[in-house]
Design an enzyme around this catalytic site. Structure first.
Site, PDB file in Angstrom:
ATOM      1  CG  ASN A   9      -1.834   1.397   1.549  1.00 62.82           C
ATOM      2  OD1 ASN A   9      -1.970   1.772   0.899  1.00 62.82           O
ATOM      3  ND2 ASN A   9      -2.450   0.891   2.793  1.00 62.82           N
ATOM      4  CE  LYS A  11      -0.169   3.416   4.853  1.00 62.92           C
ATOM      5  NZ  LYS A  11      -0.325   3.639   6.293  1.00 62.92           N
ATOM      6  CG  HIS A  95      -6.012   1.384   5.426  1.00 66.17           C
ATOM      7  ND1 HIS A  95      -5.654   3.074   6.389  1.00 66.17           N
ATOM      8  CD2 HIS A  95      -4.841   0.951   5.026  1.00 66.17           C
ATOM      9  CE1 HIS A  95      -3.791   2.372   6.517  1.00 66.17           C
ATOM     10  NE2 HIS A  95      -3.445   1.454   6.308  1.00 66.17           N
ATOM     11  CD  GLU A  97      -2.824   5.491   6.977  1.00 70.75           C
ATOM     12  OE1 GLU A  97      -2.729   5.588   5.848  1.00 70.75           O
ATOM     13  OE2 GLU A  97      -2.164   5.147   7.311  1.00 70.75           O
ATOM     14  CD  GLU A 167      -3.712  -2.148   7.641  1.00 65.82           C
ATOM     15  OE1 GLU A 167      -2.464  -2.847   6.908  1.00 65.82           O
ATOM     16  OE2 GLU A 167      -4.079  -1.625   7.175  1.00 65.82           O
ATOM     17  N   GLY A 173       2.721   2.167  10.991  1.00 62.13           N
ATOM     18  CA  GLY A 173       3.871   3.371  10.854  1.00 62.13           C
ATOM     19  C   GLY A 173       4.267   3.278  12.239  1.00 62.13           C
ATOM     20  CB  SER A 212       5.499  -2.602  11.612  1.00 61.56           C
ATOM     21  OG  SER A 212       4.790  -0.859  12.685  1.00 61.56           O
TER      22      SER A 212
HETATM   23  C1  PEP Z   1      -1.080   0.021   6.031  1.00 65.09           C
HETATM   24  O1  PEP Z   1      -1.756   1.070   6.499  1.00 65.09           O
HETATM   25  O2  PEP Z   1      -1.998  -0.798   5.715  1.00 65.09           O
HETATM   26  C2  PEP Z   1      -0.032  -0.929   6.699  1.00 65.09           C
HETATM   27  C3  PEP Z   1       0.322  -1.760   6.997  1.00 65.09           C
HETATM   28  O3  PEP Z   1       1.885   0.554   6.970  1.00 65.09           O
HETATM   29  P1  PEP Z   1       2.612   0.043   7.018  1.00 65.09           P
HETATM   30  O4  PEP Z   1       3.573  -1.406   7.008  1.00 65.09           O
HETATM   31  O5  PEP Z   1       3.174   1.329   7.376  1.00 65.09           O
HETATM   32  O6  PEP Z   1       2.923  -0.415   9.057  1.00 65.09           O
END
Ligand code: PEP
Length: 258
Positions: A9, A11, A95, A97, A167, A173, A212
């Site tokens: 992803n 973003k 998501h 976000e 998630e 992040g 992460s």
């Molecule tokens: C995400 O935003 O879907 C995600 C998993 O980000 P990160 O791997 O940076 O934690």
């Protein structure tokens, strides 16, 4: 046996130049992969550029969002049909976000889910709890409620062959991934819940972990029975680290499922 699904992803990152370089490097570095399903989710305005480089590759296209309408006076929105037109296969919805910054709730996300199913695109439904909910022990109930909105509004059948990405918001992040054992427990709980509604649907669902994920920790997640893949944010922005994640998954599959 399902192949693991690894999705990057990207973003709101990159420009025409960096995105072109990234996809060229990934296509080159991942030409040997046969035991993983791979997809990348560029910003929507670069979908077509990326698609151009994927014509001879088995890397699939994923979108980061979709609107709840098919067409009409909805300035700035992108429809499922437009995404399909560009040969997109997966679409990320729910998501955290978008839930946080765009106030998207479960009912609105269920509408997106329904539209994608109607048009034949595969939803990657993101679910997960925040830090307070995690600390208070509400992880399982939060995740189940997020899924229940879909089963109530459009029926459990709609979940067939879809992707659920667990998630935990606090892991995204942050550099602090959730423990693989905890993720396994959450995934099993979710799969068991869906099985209690319809066993045949539960068996078709791909369950990803996201938060992460790196080349260093991915193997611990893939090693868990109910983790069928990973959704990768930051580590998908560098060709080397995303390719390393996929190559580790490929090797794991060759050793364990060939
Ligand atoms: C995400 O935003 O879907 C995600 C998993 O980000 P990160 O791997 O940076 O934690």
């Amino acid at each position: 046996m399902k192949h693991p699904l690894i999705v990057g992803n990207w973003k709101l990152n990159g420009n025409k130049n960096t995105i072109t370089n990234l996809i060229i490097a990934l296509v080159n570095n991942l030409s040997n992969i046969s035991k993983c399903n791979i997809a990348v989710a560029p910003p929507v305005m670069y979908l077509d550029i990326v698609r151009h480089y994927l014509l001879d590759s088995h890397i699939q296209l994923c979108a980061q969002n979709v609107d709840v309408h098919f067409s009409g006076s909805f300035t700035g929105d992108i429809s499922a049909e437009m995404l399909k037109d560009l040969h997109t296969r997966y679409v990320i919805i729910g998501h955290s976000e978008r839930r946080i910054h765009h106030k998207e709730n479960d009912v609105y996300i269920a509408k997106k889910f329904s539209i994608l199913k109607k048009i034949g695109l595969i939803p990657i439904l993101c679910i997960g709890e925040n830090k307070n909910e995690y600390d208070s022990g509400y992880t399982q109930s939060i995740c189940i409620n997020q899924i229940k909105t879909i089963t109530k509004l459009i029926g459990v059948e709609a979940l067939k062959n879809s992707v659920i990405a667990y998630e935990p918001i606090w892991a995204i992040g942050s550099g602090n991934s959730a423990s693989p054992e905890n993720v396994q427990a959450v995934h099993k709980f979710i799969r068991d819940y869906i099985a209690s509604c319809d066993v045949s649907v539960a068996n078709t669902i791909t369950m990803q972990y996201g938060g992460s994920v790196t080349p260093e920790n991915v193997i611990q997640f893939l090693n868990q029975k109910d983790i069928d893949g990973v959704l990768v944010g930051a580590a998908s922005l560098k060709a080397d680290s995303f390719a390393a994640i996929v190559q580790i998954a490929e090797k794991y599959e060759q050793l364990h499922h060939s």
